[in-house]
Design an enzyme around this catalytic site. Structure first.
Site, mmCIF file in Angstrom:
data_model
loop_
_atom_site.group_PDB
_atom_site.id
_atom_site.type_symbol
_atom_site.label_atom_id
_atom_site.label_comp_id
_atom_site.label_asym_id
_atom_site.label_seq_id
_atom_site.Cartn_x
_atom_site.Cartn_y
_atom_site.Cartn_z
ATOM 1 N N LYS A 60 9.080 17.151 6.952
ATOM 2 C CA LYS A 60 9.150 16.432 5.657
ATOM 3 C C LYS A 60 8.799 17.359 4.495
ATOM 4 O O LYS A 60 9.360 17.255 3.415
ATOM 5 C CB LYS A 60 8.200 15.224 5.659
ATOM 6 C CG LYS A 60 8.797 14.023 6.367
ATOM 7 C CD LYS A 60 7.879 12.826 6.374
ATOM 8 C CE LYS A 60 8.496 11.731 7.256
ATOM 9 N NZ LYS A 60 7.569 10.670 7.588
ATOM 10 N N ASN A 110 4.658 -3.499 4.086
ATOM 11 C CA ASN A 110 3.867 -2.857 5.144
ATOM 12 C C ASN A 110 2.380 -3.070 4.873
ATOM 13 O O ASN A 110 2.011 -3.722 3.908
ATOM 14 C CB ASN A 110 4.218 -1.362 5.229
ATOM 15 C CG ASN A 110 3.948 -0.665 3.909
ATOM 16 O OD1 ASN A 110 2.814 -0.562 3.471
ATOM 17 N ND2 ASN A 110 5.015 -0.211 3.250
HETATM 18 O O1 PMT Z 1 -2.946 2.528 1.533
HETATM 19 P P1 PMT Z 1 -3.909 2.733 2.688
HETATM 20 O O2 PMT Z 1 -4.142 1.457 3.475
HETATM 21 O O3 PMT Z 1 -5.169 3.393 2.237
HETATM 22 O O4 PMT Z 1 -3.219 3.717 3.729
HETATM 23 C C1 PMT Z 1 -2.970 5.036 3.362
HETATM 24 C C2 PMT Z 1 -1.592 5.522 3.869
HETATM 25 C C3 PMT Z 1 -1.587 5.561 5.398
HETATM 26 C C4 PMT Z 1 -0.490 4.577 3.364
HETATM 27 C C5 PMT Z 1 -1.391 6.951 3.243
HETATM 28 O O5 PMT Z 1 -2.399 7.788 3.724
HETATM 29 C C6 PMT Z 1 -0.012 7.508 3.626
HETATM 30 O O6 PMT Z 1 0.195 8.098 4.666
HETATM 31 N N1 PMT Z 1 1.007 7.314 2.725
HETATM 32 C C7 PMT Z 1 2.391 7.670 2.964
HETATM 33 C C8 PMT Z 1 3.037 6.583 3.786
HETATM 34 C C9 PMT Z 1 4.507 6.856 4.028
HETATM 35 O O7 PMT Z 1 5.314 6.112 3.570
HETATM 36 O O8 PMT Z 1 4.771 7.963 4.682
HETATM 37 P P2 PMT Z 1 6.257 8.495 5.062
HETATM 38 O O9 PMT Z 1 6.016 9.532 6.107
HETATM 39 O O10 PMT Z 1 7.130 7.365 5.400
HETATM 40 O O11 PMT Z 1 6.760 9.158 3.728
HETATM 41 C C10 PMT Z 1 6.584 10.543 3.432
HETATM 42 C C11 PMT Z 1 6.322 10.701 1.954
HETATM 43 O O12 PMT Z 1 7.470 10.285 1.206
HETATM 44 C C12 PMT Z 1 5.166 9.892 1.412
HETATM 45 O O13 PMT Z 1 4.483 10.673 0.468
HETATM 46 C C13 PMT Z 1 5.834 8.692 0.740
HETATM 47 O O14 PMT Z 1 5.067 8.204 -0.358
HETATM 48 C C14 PMT Z 1 7.123 9.317 0.263
HETATM 49 N N2 PMT Z 1 8.261 8.401 0.165
HETATM 50 C C15 PMT Z 1 8.733 7.785 1.286
HETATM 51 C C16 PMT Z 1 9.860 6.987 1.192
HETATM 52 C C17 PMT Z 1 10.460 6.810 -0.076
HETATM 53 N N3 PMT Z 1 11.535 6.041 -0.204
HETATM 54 N N4 PMT Z 1 9.961 7.422 -1.155
HETATM 55 C C18 PMT Z 1 8.869 8.212 -1.060
HETATM 56 O O15 PMT Z 1 8.395 8.762 -2.065
#
Ligand code: PMT
Length: 401
Positions: free
Chosen positions: A338, A210
């Site tokens: 979440k 991504n």
């Molecule tokens: O890296 P940049 O370009 O600065 O951008 C920052 C960002 C947009 C990536 C950052 O601010 C952000 O939002 N990160 C989380 C992105 C994400 O994967 O979000 P999610 O809603 O899909 O996941 C929710 C949470 O679970 C997140 O904390 C993620 O790290 C975590 N996760 C998700 C999937 C997984 N298999 N394991 C996880 O730990």
């Protein structure tokens, strides 16, 4: 020497013999990692040339308030907003007086009036001028306005006098400047931070990933270090330089990120998941490059990746666990679900449908959600936001222990 990585510093130079030391100061601030923009008063240019400071800072030097070209680019308001800190060195008795009386008739005074950033002065003047009751009254006024004074030192002066009024040495001023960014909110705490994307290999040369740049996670690592924490930064492949004082673990896939996150987790007080982890990976990685076939449609079989932050949040002892929610619609609603589903202590919601914030941009705007409420932090640089987030995380962490 202390670090000033990525800090945006305006170095104001006023007229005085110590202005020659500003060249060394500019070099030291740059070496410590700061982005330096020099603003000179007209009398400062009698002591040192703008060209020298331009060469040392790597940025144009700002000289005039009413400069159509400058105002079209970075004028006084932009400079005032850009700065993380304004350092005036040397600061003459005259400039201190004008600052104390709220003057706004040249570039440097207007920047000082318009900024929200902290202002620090390194006074430099003759000992009698420093001792003068007018100057001392100005010192009191400035201190009451929370303007910091670095020095002055005591010793031999260019005019032959001896006494207080010497500008501190550039190395000392650089260290004092760096110390302004240290908050001690997380002194003695260990913070793990995930950052950047994961890559899920399809074959030896292709992967699913991504657009995460790692900027948000790296800014949080920097801010946590400034707050006194020991930081382990677990990072996917990005082009950023990790903070010097962090222990950095470079990973590629979600499984590797999980392994690095769980290693020594019992030492972790706060876990911040800023990484954009791929939710799925190919069921198998082809040993050789997948060849183009005759079929028009190719099917990929994917399997769910482990949820890293949820795994951390279910461990015993559980660190204070902070997730991010990257959403393109119903941002707060999805983020709250979440927070509950992953058993987190806090979630930071960002709208990743916008191109000016979120993925791969320098700025972000977020809503911080805990089990007791929420707070929206408006759009600003990821660096500034990271400092606010770390302060908030430290407050919530302490309230929860
Ligand atoms: O890296 P940049 O370009 O600065 O951008 C920052 C960002 C947009 C990536 C950052 O601010 C952000 O939002 N990160 C989380 C992105 C994400 O994967 O979000 P999610 O809603 O899909 O996941 C929710 C949470 O679970 C997140 O904390 C993620 O790290 C975590 N996760 C998700 C999937 C997984 N298999 N394991 C996880 O730990």
């Amino acid at each position: 020497m202390q670090r000033l990585t990525n800090k945006q510093i305006i170095l104001g130079i006023t007229g005085g013999i110590a202005a020659y030391k500003s060249a060394e100061l500019t070099r030291l601030l740059k070496t410590a990692g700061a982005d330096v923009r020099v603003v000179m008063t007209p009398s400062a240019t009698e002591f040192i040339t703008p060209l020298t400071l331009q060469a040392l800072s790597g940025n144009p030097v700002h000289l005039h308030l009413l400069d159509a070209e400058a105002e079209a680019g970075m004028g006084h308001i932009e400079l005032a907003k850009w700065a993380d800190l304004i350092l005036i060195a040397p600061c003459s008795a005259n400039f201190m007086s004008r600052l104390a009386s709220g003057h706004g008739d040249d570039l440097l005074t207007t920047i000082c009036l318009a900024t929200d950033a902290p202002i620090c002065l390194a006074p430099a003047m003759n000992q009698a001028m420093w001792r003068d009751s007018g100057t001392q009254a100005n010192v009191e006024t400035l201190k009451n306005r929370e303007i910091k004074l670095f020095g002055p030192g005591i010793g031999e002066q260019a005019c032959g006098d001896n006494g207080p009024g010497r500008m501190l040495e550039p190395e000392k001023i650089t260290n004092l400047t760096a110390s302004q960014f240290e908050t001690f909110a997380l002194t003695g705490k260990t913070v793990f931070i995930t950052a950047g994307p994961t890559r899920e290999a399809l074959d030896p040369i292709r992967y699913i990933s991504n657009h995460s740049s790692g900027k948000m996670g790296y800014a949080l690592a920097e801010a946590a270090i400034e707050a006194g924490a020991k930081v382990k930064l677990i990072t996917g492949p990005v082009t950023l330089t990790p903070p010097e004082r962090a222990t950095t673990v470079a990973i590629e896939s979600a499984n590797e990120m999980l392994e690095a996150s769980l290693l020594d987790l019992s030492l972790c007080d706060i876990f911040i998941a800023a990484a954009a982890v791929a939710d799925y990976r190919p069921t198998a990685i082809a040993e050789h490059k997948i060849k183009k076939g005759t079929e028009e449609i190719m099917e990929l079989h994917l399997v769910k990746n482990p949820d890293i932050v949820a795994t951390v949040a279910s461990s015993t002892p559980k660190p204070f666990t902070v997730g991010f929610a990257a959403e393109t619609k119903d941002v707060l609603e999805y983020a709250k679900s979440k927070l509950e589903r992953k058993n987190l202590d806090m979630i930071i919601a960002n709208d990743v449908s916008r191109s000016d914030i979120g993925f791969n941009s320098d700025e972000n705007a977020v809503t911080v959600i805990t089990h007791s409420g929420s707070e929206t932090l408006p759009q600003t640089s990821k660096r500034k936001l990271a400092s606010l987030l770390i302060e908030e995380i430290a407050t919530q962490y302490k309230a929860n222990r």
